[in-house]
Design a protein around this motif. Structure first.
Motif, mmCIF file in Angstrom:
data_model
loop_
_atom_site.group_PDB
_atom_site.id
_atom_site.type_symbol
_atom_site.label_atom_id
_atom_site.label_comp_id
_atom_site.label_asym_id
_atom_site.label_seq_id
_atom_site.Cartn_x
_atom_site.Cartn_y
_atom_site.Cartn_z
ATOM 1 N N GLU A 82 0.830 -1.209 0.000
ATOM 2 C CA GLU A 82 0.000 0.000 0.000
ATOM 3 C C GLU A 82 0.861 1.254 0.000
ATOM 4 O O GLU A 82 0.564 2.222 -0.699
ATOM 5 N N ARG A 83 1.938 1.245 0.791
ATOM 6 C CA ARG A 83 2.841 2.398 0.807
ATOM 7 C C ARG A 83 3.490 2.604 -0.561
ATOM 8 O O ARG A 83 3.595 3.728 -1.048
ATOM 9 N N MET A 84 3.927 1.504 -1.163
ATOM 10 C CA MET A 84 4.544 1.611 -2.483
ATOM 11 C C MET A 84 3.540 2.127 -3.510
ATOM 12 O O MET A 84 3.881 2.967 -4.344
ATOM 13 N N ALA A 85 2.294 1.648 -3.440
ATOM 14 C CA ALA A 85 1.261 2.102 -4.375
ATOM 15 C C ALA A 85 0.983 3.593 -4.190
ATOM 16 O O ALA A 85 0.837 4.325 -5.177
ATOM 17 N N SER A 86 0.917 4.058 -2.955
ATOM 18 C CA SER A 86 0.665 5.492 -2.745
ATOM 19 C C SER A 86 1.831 6.332 -3.239
ATOM 20 O O SER A 86 1.633 7.398 -3.826
ATOM 21 N N ASN A 87 3.067 5.858 -3.038
ATOM 22 C CA ASN A 87 4.230 6.579 -3.564
ATOM 23 C C ASN A 87 4.191 6.631 -5.089
ATOM 24 O O ASN A 87 4.492 7.664 -5.692
ATOM 25 N N LEU A 88 3.827 5.513 -5.709
ATOM 26 C CA LEU A 88 3.743 5.490 -7.163
ATOM 27 C C LEU A 88 2.636 6.401 -7.675
ATOM 28 O O LEU A 88 2.791 7.049 -8.716
ATOM 29 N N GLU A 89 1.510 6.469 -6.951
ATOM 30 C CA GLU A 89 0.435 7.373 -7.345
ATOM 31 C C GLU A 89 0.899 8.825 -7.310
ATOM 32 O O GLU A 89 0.578 9.620 -8.203
ATOM 33 N N VAL A 90 1.665 9.179 -6.291
ATOM 34 C CA VAL A 90 2.184 10.545 -6.190
ATOM 35 C C VAL A 90 3.128 10.821 -7.352
ATOM 36 O O VAL A 90 3.074 11.894 -7.979
ATOM 37 N N GLN A 91 3.990 9.866 -7.661
ATOM 38 C CA GLN A 91 4.921 10.052 -8.772
ATOM 39 C C GLN A 91 4.179 10.191 -10.099
ATOM 40 O O GLN A 91 4.523 11.043 -10.922
ATOM 41 N N VAL A 92 3.169 9.347 -10.306
ATOM 42 C CA VAL A 92 2.398 9.416 -11.553
ATOM 43 C C VAL A 92 1.684 10.747 -11.675
ATOM 44 O O VAL A 92 1.671 11.358 -12.742
ATOM 45 N N SER A 93 1.097 11.222 -10.588
ATOM 46 C CA SER A 93 0.382 12.500 -10.661
ATOM 47 C C SER A 93 1.341 13.647 -10.937
ATOM 48 O O SER A 93 1.040 14.552 -11.713
ATOM 49 N N SER A 94 2.539 13.621 -10.321
ATOM 50 C CA SER A 94 3.505 14.692 -10.586
ATOM 51 C C SER A 94 4.019 14.617 -12.023
ATOM 52 O O SER A 94 4.181 15.648 -12.682
#
Length: 120
Positions: A82-94
């Motif tokens: 879940e932590r990795m997915a949230s980090n990836l979501e932040v990266q994708v949005s940026s």
């Protein structure tokens, strides 16, 4: 309706098992010698039902501890994912914002270039 039948069958199973264990305990009150030969030399005689119930208790205890341990491992892996997915979501949005920003800048440049060439 089906859930009530399942519940009744479960109750019936545990009831019959309990009655069976009570009959087993009453009929096996005599003492038995339990030997752990290389480890303990003398163990006082123990009733047979006590040996059975102790074995059941130890089995339930080991099973419960191992299942909780496995559940804890799954929980930690899930939290890590879940932590990795949230980090990836932040990266994708940026990255998405950067792409949109670059496209907008490119469009403004092309419009400006077209205006400059049209004026000439």
């Amino acid at each position: 309706m089906f859930a009530k039948i399942i519940k009744f069958c479960r109750f019936l199973f545990w009831f019959i098992l309990g009655i069976g264990l009570i009959f087993f305990s009453v009929n096996n009150r005599h003492d038995a010698e339990l030997s752990f030969d290389p480890f303990v030399v003398s163990v006082p005689p123990i009733p047979v039902y006590f040996i059975l119930f102790t074995g059941i208790f130890i089995g339930i205890l080991i099973t419960g501890l191992s299942l909780n341990w496995l559940r804890l491992i799954g929980f930690t892996e899930r939290r890590k994912a879940e932590r990795m997915a949230s980090n990836l979501e932040v990266q994708v949005s940026s990255l998405s914002e950067d792409v949109h920003k670059n496209k907008a800048e490119q469009a403004h440049r092309t419009i400006d270039e077209n205006l400059i060439t049209d004026k000439n």
